[in-house]
Design a protein around this motif. Structure first.
Motif, PDB file in Angstrom:
ATOM      1  N   LYS A  54       0.832  -1.205   0.000  1.00 22.05           N
ATOM      2  CA  LYS A  54       0.000   0.000   0.000  1.00 22.05           C
ATOM      3  C   LYS A  54       0.867   1.256   0.000  1.00 22.05           C
ATOM      4  O   LYS A  54       0.575   2.226  -0.701  1.00 22.05           O
ATOM      5  CB  LYS A  54      -0.936   0.018   1.206  1.00 22.05           C
ATOM      6  CG  LYS A  54      -1.858   1.249   1.252  1.00 22.05           C
ATOM      7  CD  LYS A  54      -2.982   1.037   2.227  1.00 22.05           C
ATOM      8  CE  LYS A  54      -3.898   2.247   2.261  1.00 22.05           C
ATOM      9  NZ  LYS A  54      -3.451   3.266   3.201  1.00 22.05           N
ATOM     10  N   VAL A  55       1.933   1.249   0.777  1.00 21.91           N
ATOM     11  CA  VAL A  55       2.855   2.390   0.803  1.00 21.91           C
ATOM     12  C   VAL A  55       3.520   2.550  -0.566  1.00 21.91           C
ATOM     13  O   VAL A  55       3.686   3.669  -1.064  1.00 21.91           O
ATOM     14  CB  VAL A  55       3.916   2.204   1.905  1.00 21.91           C
ATOM     15  CG1 VAL A  55       4.964   3.314   1.849  1.00 21.91           C
ATOM     16  CG2 VAL A  55       3.250   2.194   3.286  1.00 21.91           C
ATOM     17  N   ALA A  56       3.877   1.426  -1.184  1.00 19.02           N
ATOM     18  CA  ALA A  56       4.569   1.476  -2.478  1.00 19.02           C
ATOM     19  C   ALA A  56       3.706   2.092  -3.570  1.00 19.02           C
ATOM     20  O   ALA A  56       4.177   2.930  -4.345  1.00 19.02           O
ATOM     21  CB  ALA A  56       5.008   0.068  -2.885  1.00 19.02           C
ATOM     22  N   ILE A  57       2.429   1.704  -3.643  1.00 18.41           N
ATOM     23  CA  ILE A  57       1.596   2.243  -4.733  1.00 18.41           C
ATOM     24  C   ILE A  57       1.107   3.662  -4.442  1.00 18.41           C
ATOM     25  O   ILE A  57       0.576   4.322  -5.336  1.00 18.41           O
ATOM     26  CB  ILE A  57       0.404   1.317  -5.054  1.00 18.41           C
ATOM     27  CG1 ILE A  57      -0.519   1.138  -3.850  1.00 18.41           C
ATOM     28  CG2 ILE A  57       0.897  -0.016  -5.583  1.00 18.41           C
ATOM     29  CD1 ILE A  57      -1.780   0.325  -4.149  1.00 18.41           C
ATOM     30  N   MET A  58       1.306   4.119  -3.195  1.00 20.55           N
ATOM     31  CA  MET A  58       0.984   5.507  -2.874  1.00 20.55           C
ATOM     32  C   MET A  58       2.190   6.426  -3.016  1.00 20.55           C
ATOM     33  O   MET A  58       2.086   7.632  -2.790  1.00 20.55           O
ATOM     34  CB  MET A  58       0.412   5.609  -1.456  1.00 20.55           C
ATOM     35  CG  MET A  58      -0.981   5.041  -1.301  1.00 20.55           C
ATOM     36  SD  MET A  58      -1.611   5.142   0.396  1.00 20.55           S
ATOM     37  CE  MET A  58      -1.645   6.932   0.647  1.00 20.55           C
ATOM     38  N   ASP A  59       3.331   5.867  -3.396  1.00 17.21           N
ATOM     39  CA  ASP A  59       4.560   6.638  -3.590  1.00 17.21           C
ATOM     40  C   ASP A  59       4.499   7.332  -4.947  1.00 17.21           C
ATOM     41  O   ASP A  59       4.470   6.677  -5.992  1.00 17.21           O
ATOM     42  CB  ASP A  59       5.759   5.692  -3.521  1.00 17.21           C
ATOM     43  CG  ASP A  59       7.094   6.406  -3.670  1.00 17.21           C
ATOM     44  OD1 ASP A  59       7.115   7.606  -4.029  1.00 17.21           O
ATOM     45  OD2 ASP A  59       8.129   5.752  -3.436  1.00 17.21           O
TER      46      ASP A  59
END
Length: 284
Positions: A153-158
């Motif tokens: 989730k953190v990765a695709i919100m980067d």
């Protein structure tokens, strides 16, 4: 905070201003995330000739200048009759012939800037691809995620990976695919990544079609609410029952953001460790 669908909807709602000429500019509060430029009055006499969106920025192209607008956490643009009473947090008023464009921002985290070489380099050049573009595909995302141990989730919100996949849309995409939001990004299979790209595009297109998500005080420039929030299955529903299995939805913090998920439908996948070989009674 307005995300990509809300910014796209805002941009679309400003299209009636195209080809109109600026008659006056009034700055009522210049202190936003960065100060409104002192020379913004150069817009007077210029026609608005184009409106574009890049990530969560609106690029307003006038005849001689281009401005970079960002809504921040609580900002909004409204098209108003000049006779309409100003609101407390209306910080900028751009007057056209028969209508005024007013920027409203209680928290003042938005920005109204010239698009210069400096702002282009600082704010735009480091951004990842648009999620609805052809560049954002499974091969691209797999390459970006292959060495990332951070939560998916953190990765695709980067925004360096892909722009515009905010908390709402990341939460819904992962829920719909049964992927735990804390799953290490590098652990996703290529098939999962293919489905994730498809689902992100589908969710964002649906949100744009429904006018974005009206949470707190977001409306478009016509004062209209978005309706995507009426379709939410996970975001904001911690403590409620999962629509699929009736398990209670849980909430964890990832990247300082609330992440709602179903522990039953979105289990954390544990990788199988290689078995140990036993040689002469000792394990290796």
């Amino acid at each position: 905070m307005p995300e990509l669908p809300e910014v796209e909807t805002t941009k679309t709602s400003l299209l009636p201003l195209l080809h109109d000429t600026v008659h006056a500019v009034t700055v009522r509060q210049s202190s936003l995330r960065w100060p409104i430029p002192d020379d913004i009055h150069q817009l007077v006499g210029q026609r608005l000739i184009g409106l574009e969106r890049r990530s969560k920025y609106i690029l307003a192209r006038f005849e001689n200048h281009t401005m970079l607008w960002h809504l921040g956490m609580s900002g909004s643009f409204r098209l108003c009759n000049p006779q309409e009473e100003l609101r407390k947090h209306d910080h900028l008023v751009i007057k056209f012939a028969d209508i005024e464009l007013r920027y409203h921002d209680p928290r003042r985290f938005g920005c109204i800037l010239w698009l210069t070489e400096e702002t282009q380099t600082k704010l735009l050049d480091t951004l990842g691809p648009e999620p609805l573009s052809e560049v954002f595909d499974a091969n691209y995302l797999a390459n970006k995620l292959k060495n990332k141990n951070t939560a998916i989730k953190v990765a695709i919100m980067d925004n360096h990976v892909v722009v515009g996949v905010g908390n709402i849309y990341a939460t819904e995409s992962l829920f719909n695919l049964g992927i735990h939001p804390a799953q290490p990004a590098k652990d996703l299979s290529f098939g999962q990544i293919e489905q994730l790209v498809i689902e992100i595009k589908r969710i964002l297109k649906q949100a744009i079609d429904l006018g974005g998500s009206t949470l707190r005080d977001y409306t478009n420039a016509m004062g209209e609410n978005g309706y995507f929030q009426q379709t939410l299955l996970a975001y904001g529903r911690a403590g409620e029952m999962c629509v699929n299995c009736e398990t209670t939805l849980e909430n964890i913090k990832l990247g300082q953001r609330a992440s709602v998920f179903c522990p039953e439908c979105q289990p954390m996948k544990k990788l199988k460790l290689p078995s140990k070989k036993v040689v002469q009674g000792k394990s290796k």
